[in-house]
Scaffold this motif. Structure first.
Motif, short mmCIF file in Angstrom:
data_model
loop_
_atom_site.label_atom_id
_atom_site.label_comp_id
_atom_site.label_asym_id
_atom_site.label_seq_id
_atom_site.Cartn_x
_atom_site.Cartn_y
_atom_site.Cartn_z
N ILE A 139 18.31 62.77 28.33
CA ILE A 139 17.63 63.81 27.55
C ILE A 139 17.58 65.07 28.39
O ILE A 139 16.83 65.16 29.37
N ILE A 140 18.42 66.03 28.02
CA ILE A 140 18.48 67.34 28.68
C ILE A 140 17.86 68.34 27.71
O ILE A 140 18.15 68.33 26.51
N PHE A 141 17.01 69.22 28.21
CA PHE A 141 16.19 70.05 27.32
C PHE A 141 16.85 71.36 26.93
O PHE A 141 16.48 71.95 25.92
N HIS A 142 17.81 71.85 27.72
CA HIS A 142 18.54 73.05 27.33
C HIS A 142 19.81 72.66 26.59
O HIS A 142 20.36 71.57 26.79
N GLY A 177 15.43 62.64 19.47
CA GLY A 177 14.91 63.98 19.20
C GLY A 177 13.40 64.05 19.36
O GLY A 177 12.86 65.03 19.88
N GLY A 178 12.70 63.00 18.91
CA GLY A 178 11.25 62.97 19.04
C GLY A 178 10.80 62.97 20.48
O GLY A 178 9.85 63.67 20.85
N LEU A 179 11.48 62.20 21.32
CA LEU A 179 11.12 62.17 22.74
C LEU A 179 11.43 63.51 23.41
O LEU A 179 10.66 63.98 24.26
N ARG A 180 12.55 64.11 23.05
CA ARG A 180 12.89 65.42 23.62
C ARG A 180 11.81 66.44 23.32
O ARG A 180 11.38 67.20 24.19
N THR A 181 11.33 66.45 22.07
CA THR A 181 10.29 67.39 21.66
C THR A 181 8.96 67.08 22.32
O THR A 181 8.22 67.99 22.73
#
Length: 247
Positions: free
Chosen positions: A241-244, A89-93
């Motif tokens: 890691i997909i952002f949508h 989650g941290g990397l996605r953000t």
């Protein structure tokens, strides 16, 4: 403050620090030129082992997909549930704001009206307002003979143009074969294929669907797909890691 909230804050700080340490000028240049680029050693070997070790524990995931049942290839993957593991989650953000500017620039050059906010939480709110509420980060597992067919991870009408995959296993030690592959189809031309070399902990950023290419009469749109070649031996794990979010 709970132990979990302290861990989440530390993971977010760690993710932001390691993302900020990357050479973003070079990375963006590679994205614009080739549609993909590699962030070396984004995760440590210990972190790779820790994330890959989540795979058997169903409580971390919302669904399990066996690729052969759907014609996607051979192998399997699991979509994480919310809340995401702290580091994922941290990397996605942390990655999203670095890529939002690239996404907006690409859409402008391709004549696409959609623009993306600077903050990932604001973008997720747009997804949720569009009925896309299911998390899309995933953990993939391949064994001997497994592969992933060329595809695009769209999941709904609202799709962020870039995504990230992090290799969690070491080529030559944990597995053989299983290369990350991209193909690019330009108008009225044959497809171009590219194999992206990765080692454990490396992250590849790549175009989800389309990207702009400069032509003699301005920019035109090319279509990309990605997949994984056949695993010859061993076991391979990847975190995507997909952002949508998905419908």
């Amino acid at each position: 403050m709970t132990i979990h909230s302290i861990s989440t804050k530390r993971a977010a700080h760690s993710a932001e620090a390691r993302v900020a340490a990357q050479d973003w000028s070079a990375l963006i240049g590679e994205l614009n030129s080739h549609g993909s680029t590699v962030m070396p050693a984004l995760l440590s070997p210990e972190e790779c082992t820790e994330i890959a070790g989540l795979y058997p524990h169903e409580d971390h995931f919302r669904s399990h997909v066996v690729m052969a049942r759907h014609g996607f290839g051979k192998g399997e993957y699991r979509y994480f549930r919310y809340p995401l593991p702290d580091l994922v989650g941290g990397l996605r953000t942390a990655l999203y704001p670095r890529l939002a500017g690239v996404a907006n620039d690409w859409n402008e050059r391709m004549g696409v009206a959609q623009r993306y906010p600077d903050d990932h939480a604001a973008f997720l709110q747009l997804c949720h307002e569009s009925g896309q509420t299911r998390p899309t980060p995933l953990l993939l597992q391949y064994g001997p003979g497994d592969f992933n067919c060329l595809h695009q991870d769209l999941y709904g009408d609202l799709a962020f143009p870039l995504q990230v995959a992090i290799l969690l296993s070491q080529p030559g030690e944990d597995f053989a074969g299983g290369e990350f592959v991209l193909t690019e189809q330009r108008p009225r031309m044959q497809s171009r294929a590219e194999v992206v070399p990765l080692t454990r902990g490396d992250a590849v950023i790549f175009a989800v669907h389309n990207r702009p290419v400069q032509g003699t009469k301005g920019h035109y749109r090319v279509n990309l797909r990605h997949g994984v070649s056949r695993l010859r031996s061993g076991r391979r794990h990847t975190v995507g890691i997909i952002f949508h979010d998905a419908k």
